[in-house]
Every structure is written in C-alpha cells, then in structure tokens.
Scaffold this motif. Structure first.
Motif, mmCIF file in Angstrom:
data_model
loop_
_atom_site.group_PDB
_atom_site.id
_atom_site.type_symbol
_atom_site.label_atom_id
_atom_site.label_comp_id
_atom_site.label_asym_id
_atom_site.label_seq_id
_atom_site.Cartn_x
_atom_site.Cartn_y
_atom_site.Cartn_z
ATOM 1 N N GLN A 1 0.812 -1.221 0.000
ATOM 2 C CA GLN A 1 0.000 0.000 0.000
ATOM 3 C C GLN A 1 0.851 1.279 0.000
ATOM 4 O OE1 GLN A 1 -3.053 -0.062 3.021
ATOM 5 N NE2 GLN A 1 -3.484 -2.249 2.719
ATOM 6 N N GLY A 2 2.179 1.090 -0.041
ATOM 7 C CA GLY A 2 3.070 2.247 -0.091
ATOM 8 C C GLY A 2 3.037 3.110 1.142
ATOM 9 N N VAL A 3 2.757 2.489 2.301
ATOM 10 C CA VAL A 3 2.649 3.271 3.548
ATOM 11 C C VAL A 3 4.003 3.825 3.951
ATOM 12 C CG1 VAL A 3 1.966 3.225 5.958
ATOM 13 C CG2 VAL A 3 0.682 1.901 4.274
ATOM 14 N N VAL A 4 4.949 2.956 4.221
ATOM 15 C CA VAL A 4 6.247 3.440 4.722
ATOM 16 C C VAL A 4 7.107 4.001 3.597
ATOM 17 C CG1 VAL A 4 6.227 1.890 6.691
ATOM 18 C CG2 VAL A 4 7.297 1.142 4.565
ATOM 19 N N SER A 5 6.776 3.656 2.324
ATOM 20 C CA SER A 5 7.561 4.229 1.229
ATOM 21 C C SER A 5 7.360 5.737 1.144
ATOM 22 C CB SER A 5 7.185 3.557 -0.096
ATOM 23 O OG SER A 5 5.807 3.762 -0.379
ATOM 24 N N SER A 6 6.276 6.217 1.749
ATOM 25 C CA SER A 6 6.017 7.665 1.769
ATOM 26 C C SER A 6 6.744 8.368 2.909
ATOM 27 C CB SER A 6 4.508 7.928 1.881
ATOM 28 O OG SER A 6 4.023 7.489 3.149
ATOM 29 N N TRP A 7 7.444 7.597 3.732
ATOM 30 C CA TRP A 7 8.181 8.197 4.849
ATOM 31 C C TRP A 7 9.483 8.787 4.295
ATOM 32 C CZ3 TRP A 7 7.925 4.375 9.616
ATOM 33 C CH2 TRP A 7 6.571 4.154 9.975
ATOM 34 N N ASN A 8 9.483 10.063 3.980
ATOM 35 C CA ASN A 8 10.679 10.708 3.437
ATOM 36 C C ASN A 8 10.741 12.142 3.918
ATOM 37 O OD1 ASN A 8 8.943 12.243 1.650
ATOM 38 N ND2 ASN A 8 8.737 10.325 0.450
ATOM 39 N N ASN A 9 11.725 12.864 3.414
ATOM 40 C CA ASN A 9 11.997 14.214 3.916
ATOM 41 C C ASN A 9 11.017 15.269 3.409
ATOM 42 O OD1 ASN A 9 14.202 13.390 5.399
ATOM 43 N ND2 ASN A 9 15.617 13.609 3.677
ATOM 44 N N SER A 10 10.106 14.879 2.538
ATOM 45 C CA SER A 10 9.160 15.873 2.019
ATOM 46 C C SER A 10 8.150 16.315 3.068
ATOM 47 C CB SER A 10 8.435 15.317 0.787
ATOM 48 O OG SER A 10 7.699 14.153 1.134
ATOM 49 N N HIS A 11 7.983 15.555 4.105
ATOM 50 C CA HIS A 11 7.064 15.921 5.190
ATOM 51 C C HIS A 11 7.742 15.648 6.536
ATOM 52 C CE1 HIS A 11 4.330 14.996 1.779
ATOM 53 N NE2 HIS A 11 3.608 16.003 2.272
ATOM 54 N N HIS A 12 7.313 16.350 7.555
ATOM 55 C CA HIS A 12 7.750 16.064 8.916
ATOM 56 C C HIS A 12 7.243 14.678 9.305
ATOM 57 C CE1 HIS A 12 8.038 16.341 13.328
ATOM 58 N NE2 HIS A 12 8.956 17.275 13.117
ATOM 59 N N PHE A 13 8.029 13.953 10.071
ATOM 60 C CA PHE A 13 7.655 12.567 10.386
ATOM 61 C C PHE A 13 6.309 12.475 11.116
ATOM 62 C CE2 PHE A 13 10.441 13.797 13.984
ATOM 63 C CZ PHE A 13 9.623 13.503 15.063
ATOM 64 N N CYS A 14 5.898 13.551 11.795
ATOM 65 C CA CYS A 14 4.606 13.525 12.481
ATOM 66 C C CYS A 14 3.439 13.484 11.487
ATOM 67 C CB CYS A 14 4.456 14.739 13.400
ATOM 68 S SG CYS A 14 5.544 14.679 14.858
#
Length: 1009
Positions: free
Chosen positions: A62-75
């Motif tokens: 579902q690409g959940v953690v693949s979206s965890w990047n520097n483009s957004h704050h981790f919160c």
C-alpha cells in the motif's frame, strides 16, 4: 528472552496491541519544561528510529512506509501520530496494511511511544529485547489458541493475573513455557500434561497454590522443572524419579511441600541441581546419589529432614561418586548422628559445604582436610565434640569457616594461620582452651573474628592486632585472657566492633585506641582496666556504643563524650569523680549508666546525683597559731623548696604534654595546609579531574609525612555543596576494606575569601580502573605497558567491588546506594586491591524501595552506566547499582566503554555481549587477552602454584581454551546484572558466589593440568 515468531506471521501482535500500551520501556510522561535543544534532539532520535524501522520492511503493497521521506515532517507520515506539545511519536498504527518484514530494535528509542499496533501484517523473526521489557497486565487472551505452531511462550516478569489458563494445553507445539514472576494465582492447570513436547517449565513466583497435577509427570522430555517461590503443597510421588528421564534442573524451593525425598530421584542421571530448600520435607534421606554423575548443587536447607537415627548421614557417602559436586547445603534441619569420615571423599570441586544448625554430634572427621578447594565450611550450631584437627590448615582456599556454638575443646591449631584467604572465622561458644595462636596474624584478609565464650587464656597476640583488614568485628569476650591491651590495637583502623569484655585484662586503656577511627562499638566491661579515659578517644567520631563498666577507671569523665552520637554509654562501677557532663548523650537517662561511681555529682535530675558544690574555705586561724606553725615550718620549708619546684615543673610539663596530645588527636586541616601539601595545587600534582572537582596528590605533615589524595570540589558546579555533605555523611557511616577511606575534610575559605571545600582520602598509588582499562594518548609507551590487566587481576577486582556493594546494600546499619559506579570511581591500592570511591551521589536507603517507584529527583549517575529505569523517573535502588556493576564487568572483559561509538541504533554493550554468547566470545573480548596469552598463562600458573604451595614451573597447555570458559562465565554475570528488568538482576550475594566459582575454575583448571 525474545519470542520467536518465525512461521506464524504476526498475528501475535493482535495480542500486543492490547498490552503494549503499558510497556515500561516506553515513557508516557509529559514534557513540562523541555528546552528547544532537548526537543530537537528528541525529534531527531524519533525520526532516525522510524527510518530504521522502515529499512526492515521488505514488502509494502500500500506504499505506507515508502512515503516516509523528507518531504514531510515525520509527524505527518502515514500511521504515525505525535503529541501536540512536544511533537514526539506517541502512536504507530499500521494495522492491516499487508506489510512484510522484521522489527528493528530502534523502536525502543521512541521514548514517548505508548501504542504500537502492527495487527494483521506479516512480520517474522524475533521481537527485539528493546521491546521485551514489558509490564503486561490482565489475563491470558484466548486468541493465543490460534497459535498452533507456537514453540516458545516467554512472558516472565510481568503483572499477569487471573490464573494460568487451561487452554494453554491446546498449544501442543510448545517446548518452553517461561512465565515466572507473574502474580497469576490459582493452581497449575491439569491440561499442561497435554504438552508432550514441553522441555522447560518455569512457573516460579506465580502465587500458585494447590498440588502439582499428576498429569505433569507424563511430560517425559522435561529438562527444567521450576515451580519455586509459590504456595504449592503436598508430597512428591514415590515414582517421581521415573517420570522425567531427562531432568537437569529441579527447583521446588520456597513452597509448602511435605513428606520424604523420593528414593526414585536417584534415577535422574542427567540431574545437575536439586533445590528443595525452604519447605517442610521430612524423614530420613536414604537416597543413593551415586548415579547422579552430573550433580553440581544440592540445596536441602530449612526443611525438617532427619529421623533421629544414628546413621542418617550415611547418604553422604554415596555423594563421593558425584565428581562434579560443587555445593552441598544442609543447614537448619533435624539431622542427627555422626558426620561420616567418607565426607573426605567428596568431589574435589566442592567449594561450599554448609550443615550448620542441626543436631550433629561426634567429632569432626580429620578427612575433611581433604576438601582442599572449599571456600565455605559452616558447621556451627551443632553438638560437635573433640578437637580441631591440625590438617584444617590444608583448606587454604577457605574464606568463611564457622565452628561456632558446639562443644569443641582443645587448642586452636597453629595451622589455622595457613588460611590466609579467610574473611570470616567464627569459633565462639565452645570449650576451646590454651592461647590464641599468634599465627592468626597471617590471616591478613580477615574481616571478622569471633572467639568469644571459650576458655582461652594468655595474652592477646600482638600479631593478631596487626591484621589491619579486620573491619567488622574482633570479639574475644568471656574468656580468661590477661595482661594489657597492646598499643598495637591502633593498627585496627577499619574495625567496627571491638569486644574484649569479661576477661582479666588490666593496665591502662591504650591511647592508640583513638586511631581505630571506624569503631562503632567498644566493649571493655568487666576487666581490671585502670587510669583515666584517654583523651585520644576523642577521634572516635563514629562510635555508637561504649561500655567501660566494672573496671577500676578513675578521673573525670571527659566532656568530648558529649559530642558523640552515642546510643549507649555505660560507665558504671568505676571510680570516676567530679562533674558529670550535661550535653549530648548525658541528657538521656535511658542511654547512660553511671551507677557505682560515688564521687560523681551534677548531671540531669533523672540521674539523682548530688549537686556539685564548691569547696568551702577553712576558717582563719588565730595569729598566735599562724606564727607558731610558720616558725616550725621554716626549716622544713627551706629544705623542701627545691623539691617542690622540681615537682611543679615536672607536673607542668606533663600537663602541657597531655593538653598537646589531646589537641593533636583531633586532626584539622586548613586551606593553607592543603595549598602547601599540593605545592599550590600545581599541575604536577593533579591526578584526576571531572565536573565535581579536581583531585591532587599531596604530602601532609601529620606524625610524619603522609601521602594523601585531596579532592577539591568545584563549587561553581550546581549541587557541589550537597555532594560534599553527602560524601562526608556517607563515608562517616561506612567502613570496609574495599571502600576508599576518608581521612579528614576541609570547609573553609581560600586566601581571596572564596568558599573552599575539600576531602582528604587515603592515597591509592595505582590510580583508577579507568586508567588500567583504557590507555590515554598522553601516556607514553613505557606506561602503556602497565595498562594491561590479566584475567585473574580483573576477576579479583570484580570480586573486590562486589564485596563493597554487598556491604553497602546489606551490611550497613542503613543501606547505601552508590548511584555512580564506573571505572573512574574504582581505585587501586599498592596491592591492586580495589576500593570504591566518590560517594558524592550516594543515597541512604531508609526504607524498602520499589525499583519502579517514581521519583522527582533528576537522574543520578553517568550515561552508559546509569540504569535505564532511572531515565523513566524511577526511584534510586540497589538494583541500579547492580546494573552499573554489570556494565562495569562487561567493560572489563570487552575493553569497550558503554559509550563507544559502535553502540548506536539499538546496539549497546549489553546486547553486544549477549549476542556473542557463547560461540563468538573471543570475538568481543579485550584484545589484551589475545595478544598476551603467554603472560596470561604465567599469571594463572603462578596464582595456582601459590594456592597449592607449589613451586611454579612453566608447562605446555592448550592455549586458547584455558580462558574461554571463565570469560563466558563472567560475561554471563555481566549480562544478568545489566538486563532491563530491575527485579530480574542478580543479587550481590549471587554475584560473589558466581565470581568465586569463576576464580575457582580458573585456578583449579591449571592445578588439575
């Protein structure tokens, strides 16, 4: 222990979603005064932890953690929730996302996380230990029944209640159940008998009651059967030994079992430990233990074993075949009969033989001298008669020997002087006679010696009074000792109790007794001491009990006694005179006794002494009488003038000498003294420094030149004054050979009028352990050669530190927590004996402390050594010191500081060492062990030769194998001390026991070669 999840996906986390909310590893407190800096650091930590978690994901449909990047704050990342104020991760919810992968230990760094939900995904591998320190609550969930392939169920040390669910019997793949230390209550379910593959069953400390179900005895693959510390009752079936064919560990201690020990136990050919202590087992032991070749430990103490038959100790003969036996505990039972001579045939590995508090009679068999590897021999509280054989001197590894409270007679053998490693020697309450052998002066490691209540005569040997290690007690009371108390008594500077009461001693109380500055109790009553109380006793500032009654002492009662914090002062039935002091202990009529001193006056009203009145001047004579007397006296007066003048001058010089002596007895130092002693606090004399202050080597003038270490506190550091007071208060109340000794202190101002505080310690020529473990760049190559400690030296240092901790935690009047144990606070004297120092953070433990009890006090200790529960706000406890000790021990073996740069992303020195056990041990040890094998061999051989009184000769041995076993054992101790759960850490007594085993193995291995 982590729970393997391989093959079952991650359905188990459906259970964890309910319980992980209360994980003690995760801090759910609020951040009320966080600074911008700490928030930034915490945010960075959270972000790195999430990225580490992401790196372990192998499939993300579902690409959940693949979206965890520097483009957004981790919160703002999917599945992540942060707190509104502190912006730290509080929730991770990735339920039903189809994620595949394993867990990263970095999740343990999310210190604000209070919910972690990975339900309905496919995670495999192990739950990291960083997530395993739970405080799970509630009952067993029924969802567990779906885990048909579950082989390990490890849930020990939680708060689970509601009984052990019977449906566990349906998990037929289970091989290990480790559920100790949960308050389950209830009984052991009968359905556990269905687990035919079960190998280990650990149900200790579960508040279980009732009887062991008969179905349990059908588990034929069981190797570990542990139900200790419950309220189980009933007796063991006679067929018990035919049930568990592979049993290795049997732990039934601390229950309510009754009945005899089944004869069939002799069939447990794989058995290594029998622990049935603290029960009500009874009857005669007739077991033949000869088949138990692997047996190492038998714990029978505190039961009702015994039948009154004269041969009931015959079973000891069968233990001769147990060549691996190391510990035999039989104390506090009803054993009668004669100790058989066959005890001399017991295992050469036996190091502890304890059978005190029974009804054993007859003589001590001389064959006991064959057990040359004993470190503990306890035979007290029996009915033993006869003499002590001279071959007792063969037991040169003994550290504790007790013959107390028996009917032994004859002389104390001179050969006891061979027991140079003795720490404790107890022979009180016997009928021993003759003199105290001067050879006891060779026992230079003695901490406590009790020879009271015997028929000993002669004088107190000077050699005995030179055993400066005596720190707990020297008790020679109720004998027939005569002569004076030698001035050599001043050597006992660390002694806590001196009891020489009810003897026939005479002469004056030696002024050198004032050098025994650690004395807490002084008992000299019922002797024939005379003269006055020496003014030098003013230096006994820690004294609490003084009894000088029923002697021939005279003079005035010195006023310095007012300054002492005395609990009891007995001066009765002497010949003291003059005014009774009116302060301190003298204001408490119930704490003092002055009866029988008929020339005393004054004092508080409750003592009912006569009032002190000034002497009345005599009435004037008639002038005629005065003239007559004057005329008659002229001639006599002229002839006596010279004599009177000489006497007057002599008396004046004596008075001045006494006053001078009394002033010197209380040693005070000024800022100027310390300035001079350190050559102006020069860099050349600087031997250490830290946030709390600097330490200088100094040379003080006090009865000659005295080399000291002077710690000058940095008063600009917050809490420095509090630290100074804490260290003074702590060191005033403790004394032990493995604690640094404080000599005096200075609280003054310097020559510029600035506040100045310093502590003066006994100087330790070999510096601190930090220096020996980690070479510094500024140390030249020649000195670096000195920075190598061999394995035996490290074991000895570890034992010294453990002794000191055991004293602080269990043998002080008020337990003391050090709070900052680390290598730089371990000091080494000229003989490389270790001493714990720096008590600036120490805390008195006035009451029992729950290790997880919260505290508003800031974290005490040093990063890397401070216990993890302190970071969660838990109260300081002895468990915290044990954690620090474990880290210290691992540092000594690996040569790595806990703050080494390699320890990051969830790896720490504890997990680093644990992962290497046992196959990869030599990959993590200090390279010194690998680079200096010949030196290690030589050190071990020489120590072994010393232990056996043999000349050392080089021999060919199998290099590489000789140290591995001992290194593994030491790392196991360090790991067991530094686990996250405070209650599961080893106790100081267990640490000492295991370390002595390691040392014994190291030396014994070389002896046997």
């Amino acid at each position: 222990m982590a729970i393997p999840l391989s093959g079952i996906g991650f359905r188990l986390l459906k259970l964890f979603h309910v319980w992980l909310v209360v994980m003690t590893l995760l801090n759910v407190g609020t951040l009320s005064t966080a600074t911008t800096t700490s928030s930034f650091v915490g945010s960075k930590t959270d972000r790195l932890a999430l990225l580490a978690f992401k790196s372990k994901i192998t499939h993300d449909p579902q690409g959940v953690v693949s979206s965890w990047n520097n483009s957004h704050h981790f919160c703002e990342w999917q599945g992540v929730t942060c707190g509104h104020r502190h912006r730290r991760v509080t929730v991770i919810n990735l339920s039903s996302r189809g994620i595949v992968g394993s867990l990263s230990p970095s999740i343990g760094n999310l210190s604000f996380l209070h919910e972690f939900n990975l339900n309905n995904n496919t995670f495999q591998g192990e739950i990291p230990t960083e997530l395993g320190n739970n405080k799970l609550v509630g009952k067993f969930p029924k969802e567990l029944t779906s885990l048909s392939k579950l082989t390990y169920l490890v849930i020990q040390a939680n708060n689970l209640t509601g009984g052990i669910s019977s449906f566990i019997g349906n998990l037929t793949s289970l091989e290990v159940i480790s559920a100790a230390k949960n308050p389950f209550g209830g009984s052991i379910p009968d359905t556990l008998g269905q687990l035919k593959n079960l190998r280990q069953l650990g149900l200790g400390g579960n508040q279980l009651s009732g009887m062991i179900p008969s179905s349990i005895y059908n588990l034929s693959f069981i190797t570990v059967f542990s139900v200790a510390s419950n309220q189980l009752r009933g007796s063991l079936p006679s067929s018990f030994g035919f049930k568990f064919h592979h049993l290795q560990l049997l732990q039934l201690q601390m229950n309510q079992f009754t009945g005899p020990l089944p004869l069939s136990i002799s069939n447990f050919s794989e058995l290594e430990q029998i622990q049935v202590e603290y029960n009500s087992f009874n009857g005669k032991i007739t077991n033949n233990f000869g088949n138990l070749k692997k047996l190492k430990k038998i714990g029978l103490f505190r039961n009702n074993f015994g039948s009154g038959e004269p041969d009931e100790l015959a079973f000891l003969g069968s233990l001769a075949n147990c060549s691996n036996l190391m510990l035999l505990g039989m104390e506090v039972n009803r054993f009668r009969g004669v100790l058989p001579a066959s005890v001399g045939n017991l295992s050469s590995h036996l190091f502890s033989f304890i059978f005190g508090r029974n009804q054993i009679y007859g003589t001590i068999p001389s064959t006991i001298g064959n057990l040359v590897n004993l470190t503990v021999l306890s035979m007290g509280n029996n009915q033993l008669t006869g003499t002590i054989a001279t071959n007792i001197g063969n037991l040169q590894k003994l550290q504790r020997l007790s013959f107390a409270i028996n009917h032994l007679s004859g002389k104390i053998p001179d050969s006891m002087g061979n027991l140079s490693l003795l720490n404790e020697l107890y022979m009180a309450n016997n009928r021993l006679e003759g003199t105290i052998p001067s050879s006891l002066g060779n026992c230079q490691n003695l901490l406590s010696l009790r020879l009271d209540q015997n028929n000993l005569s002669g004088t107190i040997p000077r050699e005995l009074l030179r055993v400066s290690s005596l720190s707990i007690s020297l008790n020679l009371a109720r004998n027939h000792l005569f002569g004076s108390l030698s001035t050599e008594v001043g050597n006992l500077k660390n002694l806590g109790e001196l009891d020489i009461s009810e003897d026939r001693l005479s002469g004056e109380i030696p002024s050198s007794l004032g050098s025994c500055s650690s004395l807490e109790s002084l008992y000299l009553q019922e002797n024939s001491f005379q003269g006055s109380i020496p003014l030098q006793l003013e230096s006994l500032r820690g004294i609490q009990n003084i009894d000088l009654s029923q002697n021939n002492l005279s003079g005035k009662i010195p006023t310095f006694l007012e300054k002492f914090s005395l609990m009891n002062l007995n001066l009765s039935f002497n010949d003291f005179e003059g005014d009774l002091p009116m302060r301190g202990v003298f204001t408490n009529a119930s704490a003092i006794s002055i009866a029988g001193n008929y020339r005393l006056c004054g004092g508080i009203l409750e003592l009912h002494l006569p009032r002190c009145t000034p002497k009345k001047s005599k009435p004037k004579m008639p002038l005629s009488h005065i003239i007559a007397i004057t005329t008659a006296s002229v001639l006599v007066g002229v002839t006596m003038v010279s004599f009177s003048i000489i006497c007057w001058f002599k008396k004046r010089r004596k008075t001045q000498s006494t006053v001078s002596s009394s002033k010197e007895s209380f040693w005070k130092v000024s800022y100027g003294n310390l300035l001079k002693a350190t050559d102006g606090f020069s860099k050349a004399n600087l031997i250490g420094f830290g946030s709390s202050g600097s330490v200088y080597k100094g040379l003080l003038d006090h009865d000659g030149e005295l080399v000291v270490a002077i710690k000058v506190l940095n008063l600009q550091n917050r809490g420095a004054t509090k630290s100074f007071l804490a260290e003074c208060e702590t060191l005033r109340n403790i004394r032990h050979r493995n604690l640094v000794k404080i000599i005096t202190s200075c609280s003054s101002v310097d020559f510029q009028g600035n506040e100045f505080k310093a502590l003066v310690y006994e100087f330790m020529p070999n510096g601190n352990l930090e220096r020996w473990l980690h070479s510094s760049p500024e140390i030249n190559n020649e000195q670096n050669e000195l920075q190598r400690l061999n394995l035996l030296q490290r074991i000895n240092i570890a034992i010294d530190v453990a002794y000191a901790l055991d004293y602080l935690h269990h043998h002080c009047q008020t337990p003391i927590i050090h709070c900052d144990l680390k290598p730089s606070n371990i000091l080494l004297d000229n003989d490389m004996v270790a001493h714990i120092g720096d008590f600036g953070l120490a805390k008195f433990c006035s009451e029992f402390i729950i290790p997880n009890q919260s505290s508003s006090i800031g974290v005490r200790g040093t990063i890397g050594y401070a216990a993890p529960e302190y970071g969660l706000g838990s109260e300081m406890s002895t468990y915290g010191d044990v954690y620090s000790y474990g880290i210290l021990l691992l540092e000594m073996i690996t040569g790595k500081r806990p703050t080494d740069s390699m320890f990051e992303e969830g790896l720490n020195i504890h997990s680093f060492a644990k992962m290497a056990l046992p196959q990869r041990m030599m990959e993590i040890v200090d390279p010194v062990f690998l680079n200096n094998e010949k030196e290690e061999e030589r050190a071990i051989e020489m120590a072994a030769a010393t232990a056996t009184n043999k000349t050392w000769e080089p021999i060919q041995v199998n290099n590489g194998d000789k140290m591995v076993e001992c290194l593994i054992s030491m790392v196991k101790i360090g790991v067991a001390c530094s686990i996250d759960s405070p209650q599961d850490r080893m106790s100081s007594s267990s640490i000492l026991h295991e370390l002595h085993l390691v040392k014994h193995k190291l030396l014994q291995k070389r002896i046997s070669d």
